[in-house]
Design a protein around this motif. Structure first.
Motif, PDB file in Angstrom:
ATOM      1  N   THR A   1       0.823  -1.204   0.000  1.00  0.00           N
ATOM      2  CA  THR A   1       0.000   0.000   0.000  1.00  0.00           C
ATOM      3  C   THR A   1       0.858   1.255   0.000  1.00  0.00           C
ATOM      4  OG1 THR A   1      -1.720  -1.160   1.246  1.00  0.00           O
ATOM      5  CG2 THR A   1      -1.814   1.245   1.235  1.00  0.00           C
ATOM      6  N   GLY A   2       0.553   2.175  -0.917  1.00  0.00           N
ATOM      7  CA  GLY A   2       1.258   3.446  -0.967  1.00  0.00           C
ATOM      8  C   GLY A   2       2.607   3.364  -1.647  1.00  0.00           C
ATOM      9  N   LYS A   3       3.285   4.512  -1.683  1.00  0.00           N
ATOM     10  CA  LYS A   3       4.599   4.613  -2.306  1.00  0.00           C
ATOM     11  C   LYS A   3       5.691   4.596  -1.243  1.00  0.00           C
ATOM     12  CE  LYS A   3       2.926   7.430  -6.161  1.00  0.00           C
ATOM     13  NZ  LYS A   3       2.998   8.733  -6.855  1.00  0.00           N
ATOM     14  N   ALA A   4       6.752   3.865  -1.521  1.00  0.00           N
ATOM     15  CA  ALA A   4       7.938   3.928  -0.664  1.00  0.00           C
ATOM     16  C   ALA A   4       8.686   5.232  -0.922  1.00  0.00           C
ATOM     17  CB  ALA A   4       8.844   2.741  -0.936  1.00  0.00           C
ATOM     18  N   THR A   5       9.351   5.742   0.110  1.00  0.00           N
ATOM     19  CA  THR A   5      10.118   6.983   0.005  1.00  0.00           C
ATOM     20  C   THR A   5      11.612   6.683   0.089  1.00  0.00           C
ATOM     21  OG1 THR A   5       8.356   8.320   0.977  1.00  0.00           O
ATOM     22  CG2 THR A   5      10.587   9.222   1.051  1.00  0.00           C
ATOM     23  N   ILE A   6      12.343   7.142  -0.923  1.00  0.00           N
ATOM     24  CA  ILE A   6      13.806   7.103  -0.899  1.00  0.00           C
ATOM     25  C   ILE A   6      14.266   8.468  -0.401  1.00  0.00           C
ATOM     26  CG2 ILE A   6      15.904   6.689  -2.216  1.00  0.00           C
ATOM     27  CD1 ILE A   6      13.949   4.292  -2.083  1.00  0.00           C
ATOM     28  N   SER A   7      14.724   8.514   0.851  1.00  0.00           N
ATOM     29  CA  SER A   7      15.154   9.770   1.465  1.00  0.00           C
ATOM     30  C   SER A   7      16.670   9.879   1.332  1.00  0.00           C
ATOM     31  CB  SER A   7      14.737   9.796   2.942  1.00  0.00           C
ATOM     32  OG  SER A   7      15.120  11.012   3.544  1.00  0.00           O
ATOM     33  N   SER A   8      17.117  10.666   0.352  1.00  0.00           N
ATOM     34  CA  SER A   8      18.518  10.589  -0.065  1.00  0.00           C
ATOM     35  C   SER A   8      19.424  11.647   0.547  1.00  0.00           C
ATOM     36  CB  SER A   8      18.604  10.670  -1.591  1.00  0.00           C
ATOM     37  OG  SER A   8      18.121  11.916  -2.054  1.00  0.00           O
ATOM     38  N   GLY A   9      18.916  12.450   1.456  1.00  0.00           N
ATOM     39  CA  GLY A   9      19.781  13.413   2.125  1.00  0.00           C
ATOM     40  C   GLY A   9      20.421  14.383   1.158  1.00  0.00           C
ATOM     41  N   LEU A  10      21.767  14.410   1.099  1.00  0.00           N
ATOM     42  CA  LEU A  10      22.504  15.334   0.242  1.00  0.00           C
ATOM     43  C   LEU A  10      22.839  14.747  -1.130  1.00  0.00           C
ATOM     44  CD1 LEU A  10      25.033  16.756   2.864  1.00  0.00           C
ATOM     45  CD2 LEU A  10      22.949  17.836   2.016  1.00  0.00           C
ATOM     46  N   SER A  11      22.436  13.508  -1.398  1.00  0.00           N
ATOM     47  CA  SER A  11      22.824  12.815  -2.636  1.00  0.00           C
ATOM     48  C   SER A  11      21.691  12.812  -3.656  1.00  0.00           C
ATOM     49  CB  SER A  11      23.215  11.372  -2.312  1.00  0.00           C
ATOM     50  OG  SER A  11      24.268  11.318  -1.378  1.00  0.00           O
ATOM     51  N   ASP A  12      22.023  12.380  -4.894  1.00  0.00           N
ATOM     52  CA  ASP A  12      20.975  12.069  -5.861  1.00  0.00           C
ATOM     53  C   ASP A  12      20.039  11.032  -5.261  1.00  0.00           C
ATOM     54  OD1 ASP A  12      21.828  13.553  -8.277  1.00  0.00           O
ATOM     55  OD2 ASP A  12      23.531  12.187  -8.290  1.00  0.00           O
ATOM     56  N   GLY A  13      18.757  11.122  -5.603  1.00  0.00           N
ATOM     57  CA  GLY A  13      17.858  10.058  -5.186  1.00  0.00           C
ATOM     58  C   GLY A  13      18.184   8.754  -5.882  1.00  0.00           C
ATOM     59  N   LEU A  14      18.363   8.812  -7.199  1.00  0.00           N
ATOM     60  CA  LEU A  14      18.805   7.660  -7.998  1.00  0.00           C
ATOM     61  C   LEU A  14      19.739   8.161  -9.080  1.00  0.00           C
ATOM     62  CD1 LEU A  14      16.838   4.643  -9.336  1.00  0.00           C
ATOM     63  CD2 LEU A  14      18.204   5.996 -10.923  1.00  0.00           C
TER      64      LEU A  14
END
Length: 323
Positions: free
Chosen positions: A34-47
């Motif tokens: 259920t729902g979307k996962a969050t990639i919390s990337s801080g100071l970096s690129d997310g992907l």
């Protein structure tokens, strides 16, 4: 690679030439449950995808820690392989991206005509990015033959709150969707709004949706409003700019922008501009401070612009004090 929906994962994702690269058997990065996962990337690129493609990114949230401290991008595809190699198949769909300085989504390259082919960016929400919502770029040269990227489709995306900032080297900033060094491309059914206020480049301002240095491109069925300039130039709705050939703007709605609803502009050093059509568009209450509702600019001499056709557009301007 699947992440559980409605959960947060700290860190960033990195793929290189040893990952994916099979358009017929793509790697999928998405959420489950259920729902979307969050990639919390801080100071970096997310992907970051470096010299690889054959990748599907779907149903995820990419969150940087702030536009003032994160100096990277949400989803960043980059190719610098030698030999004019185009990597095939990138799909970025149903994602939300915010909190980065450079771009929310960027397709980039820097080695002659190496780049990406068959790119779909669809149904994404990109907001609170400092420089550009969705962008592409390559190694620019006004004398280059060919293009880094091909077959990029940007469809049904919402882009907003892209303020812009003073870049080094100086250039305009605060664009919604801006694609360059691309051949065969469409931007359609997108909305870009409330951006450009932080641009501080006196030479020009941002635009909601536009192409430059591109061939066989179409901007259609989009809406742009609330664009600001941060200067006395640009800040408009739509633009086919320096070096565009075989470009069409049609069935778009531009309203309540500081600059022109529709701009055709050629700058010094760009490839010659040829075969531009602007038709069946609406501009309402545009050009609040900069230019006219439809604005033609040529900084390179008339011989660098040919076959510019503007017809069947509707321009509405309300004058205060008049019904």
């Amino acid at each position: 690679m699947l992440f559980e929906g409605s959960h947060q994962y700290d860190g960033s994702l990195y793929l290189d030439k040893n990952d994916a690269n099979d358009a017929n058997n793509p790697v999928k990065i998405s959420s489950y449950g259920t729902g979307k996962a969050t990639i919390s990337s801080g100071l970096s690129d997310g992907l970051m995808a470096y010299n690889t493609a054959g990748i599907v990114i779907d149903h995820l949230i990419f969150a940087g820690n702030a536009t003032t401290t994160n100096k990277n991008s949400g989803i960043n595809f980059y190719n610098d392989l030698p030999g004019d190699i185009k990597l095939n198949s990138v799909k970025i769909t149903n994602c939300e991206i915010f909190g980065y300085r450079d771009s929310g989504i960027v397709i980039g390259s820097w080695n002659k005509n190496s780049g990406f082919n068959d790119v779909l960016i669809e149904n994404n929400k990109v907001h609170d990015i400092l420089d550009a919502g969705i962008s592409s770029y390559g190694e620019f040269s006004g004398s280059k033959i060919g293009y880094a990227h091909s077959n990029i489709i940007v469809r049904s995306c919402e882009v907003f709150n892209i303020p812009g900032y003073k870049k080094n080297p100086e250039n305009n900033s605060g664009n919604g969707i801006v694609l360059s060094d691309v051949q065969h491309s469409v931007i359609e059914y997108c909305t870009a709004y409330n951006s450009g206020s932080g641009n501080s480049f006196s030479g020009g301002g941002p635009v909601g949706i536009w192409y430059w240095d591109a061939d066989q491109v179409t901007i259609q069925h989009n809406e742009v409003y609330g664009m600001q300039s941060g200067s006395n130039k640009d800040g408009g709705g739509f633009d086919l700019d320096g070096g565009v050939t075989n470009g069409i703007m049609q069935y778009n709605y531009s309203h309540d922008n500081e600059g022109a609803g529709y701009l055709i502009g050629q700058f010094g050093g760009a490839r010659p501009m040829n075969n531009i059509t602007v038709r069946y568009n609406i501009s309402e209450n545009d050009a609040a401070t900069n230019g006219g509702s439809v604005y033609l600019f040529n900084g390179e001499g008339i011989y660098k612009m040919k076959n510019i056709i503007v017809h069947n557009n509707t321009l509405v301007l309300t004058i205060p004090g008049y019904a």
